[in-house]
Enzyme design. Sequence first.
Site, PDB file in Angstrom:
ATOM      1  N   ASN A   1      24.416 -26.502   3.129  1.00  0.00           N
ATOM      2  CA  ASN A   1      23.809 -27.824   2.947  1.00  0.00           C
ATOM      3  C   ASN A   1      23.416 -27.988   1.482  1.00  0.00           C
ATOM      4  O   ASN A   1      22.416 -27.431   1.023  1.00  0.00           O
ATOM      5  CB  ASN A   1      22.579 -27.958   3.848  1.00  0.00           C
ATOM      6  CG  ASN A   1      21.968 -29.346   3.785  1.00  0.00           C
ATOM      7  OD1 ASN A   1      21.989 -30.010   2.755  1.00  0.00           O
ATOM      8  ND2 ASN A   1      21.434 -29.790   4.904  1.00  0.00           N
TER       9      ASN A   1
ATOM     10  N   ARG B   1      29.720 -19.899   0.430  1.00  0.00           N
ATOM     11  CA  ARG B   1      29.793 -21.263   0.934  1.00  0.00           C
ATOM     12  C   ARG B   1      28.394 -21.857   1.027  1.00  0.00           C
ATOM     13  O   ARG B   1      27.445 -21.179   1.419  1.00  0.00           O
ATOM     14  CB  ARG B   1      30.421 -21.213   2.329  1.00  0.00           C
ATOM     15  CG  ARG B   1      30.879 -22.528   2.867  1.00  0.00           C
ATOM     16  CD  ARG B   1      31.970 -22.214   3.889  1.00  0.00           C
ATOM     17  NE  ARG B   1      32.258 -23.326   4.756  1.00  0.00           N
ATOM     18  CZ  ARG B   1      32.210 -23.234   6.089  1.00  0.00           C
ATOM     19  NH1 ARG B   1      31.880 -22.088   6.668  1.00  0.00           N
ATOM     20  NH2 ARG B   1      32.526 -24.266   6.823  1.00  0.00           N
TER      21      ARG B   1
ATOM     22  N   LYS C   1      22.030 -30.261  -0.197  1.00  0.00           N
ATOM     23  CA  LYS C   1      20.711 -30.832  -0.476  1.00  0.00           C
ATOM     24  C   LYS C   1      19.641 -29.747  -0.368  1.00  0.00           C
ATOM     25  O   LYS C   1      18.778 -29.605  -1.239  1.00  0.00           O
ATOM     26  CB  LYS C   1      20.411 -31.964   0.518  1.00  0.00           C
ATOM     27  CG  LYS C   1      19.253 -32.840   0.112  1.00  0.00           C
ATOM     28  CD  LYS C   1      18.830 -33.793   1.197  1.00  0.00           C
ATOM     29  CE  LYS C   1      19.645 -35.070   1.227  1.00  0.00           C
ATOM     30  NZ  LYS C   1      19.020 -36.110   2.092  1.00  0.00           N
TER      31      LYS C   1
ATOM     32  N   GLN D   1      16.297 -25.528  -3.050  1.00  0.00           N
ATOM     33  CA  GLN D   1      15.823 -24.149  -3.047  1.00  0.00           C
ATOM     34  C   GLN D   1      16.025 -23.500  -4.416  1.00  0.00           C
ATOM     35  O   GLN D   1      15.179 -22.744  -4.894  1.00  0.00           O
ATOM     36  CB  GLN D   1      16.548 -23.352  -1.973  1.00  0.00           C
ATOM     37  CG  GLN D   1      15.704 -22.184  -1.522  1.00  0.00           C
ATOM     38  CD  GLN D   1      16.378 -21.347  -0.477  1.00  0.00           C
ATOM     39  OE1 GLN D   1      17.420 -21.718   0.045  1.00  0.00           O
ATOM     40  NE2 GLN D   1      15.794 -20.221  -0.174  1.00  0.00           N
TER      41      GLN D   1
ATOM     42  N   GLU E   1      16.939 -15.488  -3.177  1.00  0.00           N
ATOM     43  CA  GLU E   1      16.474 -14.590  -4.239  1.00  0.00           C
ATOM     44  C   GLU E   1      17.127 -14.944  -5.579  1.00  0.00           C
ATOM     45  O   GLU E   1      16.477 -14.934  -6.619  1.00  0.00           O
ATOM     46  CB  GLU E   1      16.784 -13.128  -3.901  1.00  0.00           C
ATOM     47  CG  GLU E   1      16.719 -12.744  -2.432  1.00  0.00           C
ATOM     48  CD  GLU E   1      15.348 -12.867  -1.804  1.00  0.00           C
ATOM     49  OE1 GLU E   1      14.365 -12.641  -2.520  1.00  0.00           O
ATOM     50  OE2 GLU E   1      15.271 -13.195  -0.608  1.00  0.00           O
TER      51      GLU E   1
ATOM     52  N   LYS F   1      26.810 -16.356   1.170  1.00  0.00           N
ATOM     53  CA  LYS F   1      26.285 -15.096   0.625  1.00  0.00           C
ATOM     54  C   LYS F   1      24.756 -15.068   0.626  1.00  0.00           C
ATOM     55  O   LYS F   1      24.153 -14.010   0.614  1.00  0.00           O
ATOM     56  CB  LYS F   1      26.815 -14.866  -0.794  1.00  0.00           C
ATOM     57  CG  LYS F   1      28.342 -14.614  -0.820  1.00  0.00           C
ATOM     58  CD  LYS F   1      28.805 -13.839  -2.039  1.00  0.00           C
ATOM     59  CE  LYS F   1      28.940 -14.702  -3.258  1.00  0.00           C
ATOM     60  NZ  LYS F   1      29.712 -14.008  -4.341  1.00  0.00           N
ATOM     61  N   GLY F   2      24.118 -16.222   0.622  1.00  0.00           N
ATOM     62  CA  GLY F   2      22.650 -16.257   0.605  1.00  0.00           C
ATOM     63  C   GLY F   2      22.138 -16.680  -0.759  1.00  0.00           C
ATOM     64  O   GLY F   2      22.685 -16.267  -1.783  1.00  0.00           O
TER      65      GLY F   2
ATOM     66  N   GLY G   1      10.755 -22.212   4.971  1.00  0.00           N
ATOM     67  CA  GLY G   1      10.925 -23.351   4.084  1.00  0.00           C
ATOM     68  C   GLY G   1      12.354 -23.665   3.692  1.00  0.00           C
ATOM     69  O   GLY G   1      12.704 -24.824   3.488  1.00  0.00           O
TER      70      GLY G   1
ATOM     71  N   PHE H   1       7.764 -16.183   0.703  1.00  0.00           N
ATOM     72  CA  PHE H   1       8.424 -15.513  -0.435  1.00  0.00           C
ATOM     73  C   PHE H   1       8.310 -14.000  -0.349  1.00  0.00           C
ATOM     74  O   PHE H   1       8.262 -13.321  -1.371  1.00  0.00           O
ATOM     75  CB  PHE H   1       7.869 -16.044  -1.765  1.00  0.00           C
ATOM     76  CG  PHE H   1       7.732 -17.539  -1.791  1.00  0.00           C
ATOM     77  CD1 PHE H   1       8.868 -18.337  -1.829  1.00  0.00           C
ATOM     78  CD2 PHE H   1       6.493 -18.141  -1.723  1.00  0.00           C
ATOM     79  CE1 PHE H   1       8.762 -19.715  -1.808  1.00  0.00           C
ATOM     80  CE2 PHE H   1       6.385 -19.525  -1.699  1.00  0.00           C
ATOM     81  CZ  PHE H   1       7.516 -20.306  -1.744  1.00  0.00           C
TER      82      PHE H   1
END
Lengths: 721, 490
Positions: free
Chosen positions: A606, A603, A608, A613, A680, A676-677, A473, A246
């Site tokens: 995954n 996009r 799952k 997350q 955070e 985009k991620g 992770g 983290f």
Amino acid sequence: MTPATTFVGSPVSRVDGPAKVTGAAVYAADFDIPHLAHASIVQARVPAGRIAAIDTRAAEAAPGVLAVMTHETTRRLPWHPRDPRPGVDPKAGERLHVLQDDVVRYDGQPVALVVAQSEEQARAAADLVRVDYAPTAARTRFDVAYARAPSEATAKAGRPGDTSRGDPEGAFAQAPVRVDVPFVQPREQHAAIEPHATIAAWDEDGRLTLWDKSQWVDNVRTEIAHVFGLAEDRIRVISPFVGGAFGSGLRTWPHVTLAALAAERVGRPVRLALTRRQLFTNTGFRPHTESRVRLGAFPDGRLTAILHEATGQTSTYEEYAETTLTPARQLYACPNVATRYRLLDMNVNTPSPMRGPGAATGELFLETAMDELAHALGMNPLELRRANLAKTDPDSGKPWSSNALAACWDQAAARFGWADRPRTDEARRAGRERIGSGMASAFYPAHRAKARARVTLYANGGAMIQAATSDMGPGTYTALSQVAADALGLPLEQVRVEIGDSALPPAPAHGGSITMATLGNAVANACAALRETLGADGEGDLTPALRRSGRDSAAAEGASSPGKEAQEYESAAFGAVFAEVRVDPELGTVRVARLVGGYDVGRVVNPKLARSQCIGGMVQGIGMALSEEAVFDRHCGRVMNANLSDYLVPVCADVGALEAFFVESDDRVFNPLGVKGLAEIALCGVAAAIVNAVYDATGLRMREVPVTPERIVTAQAARGR
Amino acid sequence: MREAIRFGRNGTVREVRDVHPRTTLLDWLRLGERRTGTKEGCAEGDCGACTVALGRLVDGRVVYEPVNSCILLLGQCDGADVVAVEDIAADGALHPVQEAMVTHHGSQCGFCTPGIVMSLFTLYEEGERPVGRDAVNDALAGNLCRCTGYRPIVDAALDACATAKDRRFEAHREAAACALGEIAADGADLFMRDEGRFFAAPASEESLAALLARHPDATILAGATDVGLWITKSLMEIEKIVWLGRVASLRETRSTPETLTLGAMVSHADAHAALAAIDPDLGELMRRFGSIQVRASGTVGGNIANGSPIGDLPPALIALGAKLHLAGAKGTRTLPLEDFFLGYRQQDREPGEYVRAVEIDKLRRHDAFRCFKVTKRLDEDISAVMGAFRLHLEGRRIARARIAFGGMAATPKRAPLAEAALVGLDLDDELAWAPALDALAQDYRPMSDHRASAEYRAVVARNLLFKALAEIAGDAGLRIAPRPAGLAAE
């Protein structure tokens, strides 16, 4: 080439799952290196001063001890400056030169190192080192009176001291409706379950291998090369599995240097595993930050002024600064905005990025103030947000590469049942408990960086993807496998991913939610390059083309870096979080009954992995809102709860019904993969939504987190007076 | 006399005779066996990453419980079967809980995963079906996960436990039963190493008393959930350890209509049902006591004997009215539990003396009981304040009261002034309760620390007494003994 999308977008199970559930996944402290010796740190017991005397005789005579190292007996290292500094390091000040002088800069600083045959012997002997200190005055109390503006270097790196657009003070003064909200967010710890550990081994030719817990193996290599004055190719850093970080694994901390020094001294490989208590002072933390938000609005809810001031703590030796005030400038359309950021030098170790750095803090401040504004306006908090949607980036005026925040608000509100939330005192009562609902927006800027990846295809139909990135992770192994399987036209199980080794093609930090937008495209490009090399076009299984070429294997590399979109557009992940809490007013306990989060993350590779997350981020948000605080004693300058029984991360039973979902989004402007991620963003907004729900339940404006039972009871009593 | 620790490992008996008495099971697994699947996250029994399953023979069958191997000494494994995360996938096939953890994405970073797998393994193998969310919460209360938000793990647990129990592990269980039967048969005192540094486990109270007479300076070890921390955190150089785990008489539970007597070595897990039968609040207290790992290892006697001011059990037992039985060279003696606690971590226990049992006075006709534990985190959190209340009612009038608090003084402590002020009060006259509530301010001078301030503790103590009175006033007849038949059964 348009790759088929069989795996990208599908909820496949994580490829490293079986290794993790059987104990086969190997973490830094697990490596079985022959002739291993063990090191233990002796920590300073004063927050500031000099080492007057240090007596190591008893420790040296203790059973199994191989060496005791102090600033008096450790060789001087070159500690070459980094130029440019890595993005994860503070922009001003100087990193801790461990065991190089007699100065104590904070309580917990390493002042000696004991190396012994066993870990128990090392720890027992470390306890025998006697250090006399000549203490000096220390700043251990957070007092904004001593705060200062950030340096120019820090300001240039997106953390300016003062910014202004329009006429913020004038607009605020004339605003028909105003709020002025102070808020405190305390020091928080990453508290990953894996403690940091490093094994260092020098070979006969002076080459150094480090098995380290790291989110950025390339940076560990470069840093240690600079510290020791070595060529980078003399160092290899290995970190295949990272047990959560983290942000704590972004920088290269002093204990890595200590491990290498110890191994050099005793001529054997040395393992240095930080204890849970040592993690609090030998890695970073989210800095204590105090804030004041002033908002001015028209009666219809349109913001006319945002004035946000924040002061964060840093150490006396490095200037760590955060982008705490970025949300104030970018999240809502508002013509008049001022931000003022200040730093307070304290006798603490240097803070570091922790999930959602800056934004999670800034949005806690901004979004609780927005809730106060909504009530001052007599307006539905959701409608207030809708009235201030930023259709373009209000700070730069550039268009968003994509922005589905409105969809996040709408869909999350619908799933939560916001319109039907209890709104009368009677409806908010469930026995002795009070029910409350709250919401907040979430925002985290999206970035990409430079990376390379290598693909090797074998005639038997197997493929190997290699890059020096990490997987702390979220599922880098799995997501890169999916991208490669699609690009090579192979079944998922035929693709192997090798990461966490500085010998592999270079990668940026595995942090800031940039990994898929960066590495995902590098892998896709490597696969495309291989397809071109083999003269195959289109899509489908690439193995026949390899076999036709008569070779056993073929390899190609691909790169990815930000393009002109980074200049022309602003990119960010967005979200909306809704919370329902239950408060027991007599005991002050708060339980989060429900959280619903809707996210625009581009996009989703995954679903799952992504859902898990996001839920994980929400639970960290529950901790931020209700329980997490590193309690800093200003008399002795020490964290009083440096363990996992008193630094309270949520347990399973603290977690109510959680729902995370993704609105339709695919940002091909930002990058070809369209992601985009999402690391955070999952923490952003959660704590604010919960604090706002506590107000809805109790009428108590809690302006400091964590909202503990004690704070509720105290606020309740203050209201009663 | 036996000089080696003997325990079961994958169907065979392992003998260990030359380790340091302080060696933990975790260190032995990771450094001795070089099996690193079991992780160290905190070394103090908080995070659960080191969880393994420990099986003991119960009526010829091996029954497994999860334990924190980081604070369990290797010697405590004597006579037990040790199962770690590497041991449960048979012939390359994952155990059903491992399979479900993969399918439901129960791992992210994976570091907590081995411990979580082992907690779920014991839930799967030993838990009663059907398994609901509450049972899963309990099973996971001692496992911290910082990545997943727990939901995928909960889903994995519910899914794995939804179908009929897979029988694969039974072969292991039977092999372990043979191995443990062999160890149990010797009935010998265990004494590893020498008079200056040893791990000893006497097999009878006679041997125990003799050993303690010879070594009054030895550390008496029950479950090690506290002593383990002296070793891993305080680095105390404990050289002589006397473990009570082989003394069968200290593991006995005796119940009469009036009293419940728990031997000093009865674990919290084993005491749970008997205490819950006295009052459901006690059952809930035990459910939230530490974690399932801590309750499996920790003992009633240990929680009393170590004298912590924030232990959860002593206030509850003091409020109920409990007697402590001690034994030593001078014979046995009995004293009211509250008199055992003299000062901060100071108890009325002579060197060489040990706690034998605690005898608890059960609720009688027209008795009401409440106890509450106030924490920030719902599970696995040390109480800021723990309050316990026993009232004897005559109609709607309070005839007698016993109150005890933890976290309010240097010891678990009664509230004599508040108790006296309650006598004669009418449950229906809420306004008349004020003097009793106010008296708590004279009974206690709590302190401030990082868990809570003195002011907050005082307010909460008062609110807890109010809550107890309000609840008892509100549901008199429902929760006042005699109880409904189902709850009274033992």
